[in-house]
Design a protein around this motif. Structure first.
Motif, mmCIF file in Angstrom:
data_model
loop_
_atom_site.group_PDB
_atom_site.id
_atom_site.type_symbol
_atom_site.label_atom_id
_atom_site.label_comp_id
_atom_site.label_asym_id
_atom_site.label_seq_id
_atom_site.Cartn_x
_atom_site.Cartn_y
_atom_site.Cartn_z
ATOM 1 N N MET A 1 0.841 -1.165 0.000
ATOM 2 C CA MET A 1 0.000 0.000 0.000
ATOM 3 C C MET A 1 0.895 1.241 0.000
ATOM 4 O O MET A 1 1.790 1.372 0.828
ATOM 5 C CB MET A 1 -0.888 -0.037 1.236
ATOM 6 N N ALA A 2 0.643 2.119 -0.914
ATOM 7 C CA ALA A 2 1.433 3.344 -1.026
ATOM 8 C C ALA A 2 0.543 4.543 -0.723
ATOM 9 O O ALA A 2 -0.634 4.557 -1.061
ATOM 10 C CB ALA A 2 2.023 3.469 -2.419
ATOM 11 N N ALA A 3 1.122 5.517 -0.086
ATOM 12 C CA ALA A 3 0.401 6.753 0.211
ATOM 13 C C ALA A 3 1.168 7.911 -0.390
ATOM 14 O O ALA A 3 2.397 7.910 -0.399
ATOM 15 C CB ALA A 3 0.270 6.935 1.718
ATOM 16 N N THR A 4 0.444 8.844 -0.911
ATOM 17 C CA THR A 4 1.090 10.040 -1.456
ATOM 18 C C THR A 4 0.500 11.273 -0.781
ATOM 19 O O THR A 4 -0.656 11.275 -0.369
ATOM 20 C CB THR A 4 0.874 10.163 -2.984
ATOM 21 N N ILE A 5 1.340 12.259 -0.683
ATOM 22 C CA ILE A 5 0.906 13.548 -0.139
ATOM 23 C C ILE A 5 1.293 14.597 -1.164
ATOM 24 O O ILE A 5 2.466 14.717 -1.524
ATOM 25 C CB ILE A 5 1.592 13.857 1.209
ATOM 26 N N ASP A 6 0.312 15.308 -1.642
ATOM 27 C CA ASP A 6 0.562 16.389 -2.596
ATOM 28 C C ASP A 6 0.508 17.720 -1.865
ATOM 29 O O ASP A 6 -0.446 18.003 -1.136
ATOM 30 C CB ASP A 6 -0.486 16.379 -3.715
ATOM 31 N N VAL A 7 1.542 18.519 -2.042
ATOM 32 C CA VAL A 7 1.614 19.835 -1.402
ATOM 33 C C VAL A 7 1.834 20.870 -2.491
ATOM 34 O O VAL A 7 2.776 20.758 -3.273
ATOM 35 C CB VAL A 7 2.772 19.900 -0.375
ATOM 36 N N ASP A 8 0.961 21.843 -2.547
ATOM 37 C CA ASP A 8 1.118 22.945 -3.497
ATOM 38 C C ASP A 8 2.054 23.962 -2.852
ATOM 39 O O ASP A 8 1.646 24.749 -1.997
ATOM 40 C CB ASP A 8 -0.238 23.565 -3.810
ATOM 41 N N LEU A 9 3.329 23.917 -3.243
ATOM 42 C CA LEU A 9 4.331 24.769 -2.598
ATOM 43 C C LEU A 9 4.069 26.250 -2.841
ATOM 44 O O LEU A 9 4.302 27.081 -1.962
ATOM 45 C CB LEU A 9 5.737 24.381 -3.069
ATOM 46 N N ASP A 10 3.553 26.591 -4.031
ATOM 47 C CA ASP A 10 3.251 28.001 -4.305
ATOM 48 C C ASP A 10 2.130 28.507 -3.392
ATOM 49 O O ASP A 10 2.192 29.621 -2.873
ATOM 50 C CB ASP A 10 2.866 28.196 -5.778
ATOM 51 N N ALA A 11 1.110 27.661 -3.199
ATOM 52 C CA ALA A 11 0.013 28.051 -2.309
ATOM 53 C C ALA A 11 0.509 28.181 -0.871
ATOM 54 O O ALA A 11 0.106 29.093 -0.144
ATOM 55 C CB ALA A 11 -1.124 27.030 -2.393
ATOM 56 N N LEU A 12 1.393 27.289 -0.473
ATOM 57 C CA LEU A 12 1.954 27.341 0.876
ATOM 58 C C LEU A 12 2.770 28.617 1.074
ATOM 59 O O LEU A 12 2.690 29.267 2.122
ATOM 60 C CB LEU A 12 2.804 26.101 1.140
ATOM 61 N N GLU A 13 3.531 28.996 0.061
ATOM 62 C CA GLU A 13 4.280 30.265 0.137
ATOM 63 C C GLU A 13 3.325 31.446 0.238
ATOM 64 O O GLU A 13 3.577 32.390 0.979
ATOM 65 C CB GLU A 13 5.176 30.433 -1.091
ATOM 66 N N GLY A 14 2.229 31.381 -0.495
ATOM 67 C CA GLY A 14 1.223 32.452 -0.422
ATOM 68 C C GLY A 14 0.612 32.565 0.962
ATOM 69 O O GLY A 14 0.390 33.669 1.474
ATOM 70 N N MET A 15 0.346 31.408 1.575
ATOM 71 C CA MET A 15 -0.193 31.410 2.936
ATOM 72 C C MET A 15 0.812 32.019 3.908
ATOM 73 O O MET A 15 0.440 32.793 4.795
ATOM 74 C CB MET A 15 -0.559 29.993 3.360
ATOM 75 N N ALA A 16 2.074 31.690 3.734
ATOM 76 C CA ALA A 16 3.111 32.239 4.613
ATOM 77 C C ALA A 16 3.179 33.756 4.456
ATOM 78 O O ALA A 16 3.323 34.481 5.446
ATOM 79 C CB ALA A 16 4.465 31.610 4.298
ATOM 80 N N ALA A 17 3.067 34.235 3.229
ATOM 81 C CA ALA A 17 3.099 35.679 2.988
ATOM 82 C C ALA A 17 1.903 36.357 3.647
ATOM 83 O O ALA A 17 2.035 37.445 4.223
ATOM 84 C CB ALA A 17 3.118 35.961 1.488
ATOM 85 N N ALA A 18 0.742 35.716 3.589
ATOM 86 C CA ALA A 18 -0.450 36.281 4.221
ATOM 87 C C ALA A 18 -0.278 36.359 5.732
ATOM 88 O O ALA A 18 -0.656 37.348 6.359
ATOM 89 C CB ALA A 18 -1.674 35.448 3.862
ATOM 90 N N VAL A 19 0.318 35.345 6.327
ATOM 91 C CA VAL A 19 0.551 35.360 7.779
ATOM 92 C C VAL A 19 1.538 36.456 8.145
ATOM 93 O O VAL A 19 1.377 37.141 9.154
ATOM 94 C CB VAL A 19 1.038 33.986 8.275
ATOM 95 N N ARG A 20 2.565 36.655 7.300
ATOM 96 C CA ARG A 20 3.549 37.712 7.587
ATOM 97 C C ARG A 20 2.890 39.087 7.635
ATOM 98 O O ARG A 20 3.290 39.943 8.403
ATOM 99 C CB ARG A 20 4.661 37.703 6.545
ATOM 100 N N THR A 21 1.869 39.314 6.811
ATOM 101 C CA THR A 21 1.220 40.623 6.783
ATOM 102 C C THR A 21 0.141 40.761 7.857
ATOM 103 O O THR A 21 -0.378 41.848 8.054
ATOM 104 C CB THR A 21 0.587 40.902 5.398
#
Length: 102
Positions: A1-21
């Protein structure tokens, strides 16, 4: 059984920028007490207000510091993931080049 995790790195960077502001406009000055005490004309009240606002200013400063740390976590994660991806791509490219040279 294999599991995958997909992470949208651009969206994550956008979230980080929103938290910074998020901390923008939250600066709190304990100098507010000068205006309050002048309006009230009471030294005792001014002293109490002065202490309260100093404590409040410290807590606001701490909250802003924690927001900054919170914003740094996803940005560091993204940078780490991109570095790993680049390293894997370089290894795969090197292996493919070495296999083609045989």
């Amino acid at each position: 059984m294999a599991a995958t995790i997909d992470v949208d790195l651009d969206a994550l960077e956008g979230m980080a920028a929103a938290v910074r502001t998020a901390g923008e406009g939250l600066a709190f000055s304990h100098l507010l007490t000068g205006d309050c005490s002048a309006a009230l004309g009471s030294g005792g009240v001014a002293g109490v207000l002065g202490e309260v606002t100093v404590h409040l200013a410290r807590r606001v400063d701490l909250a802003l510091e924690l927001l900054g740390r919170l914003a740094a976590l996803p940005a560091e994660f993204v940078a780490g993931m991109r570095a790993v991806d680049e390293g894997l791509a370089a290894q795969a490219g090197g292996s493919a080049g070495a296999g083609a040279a045989r």
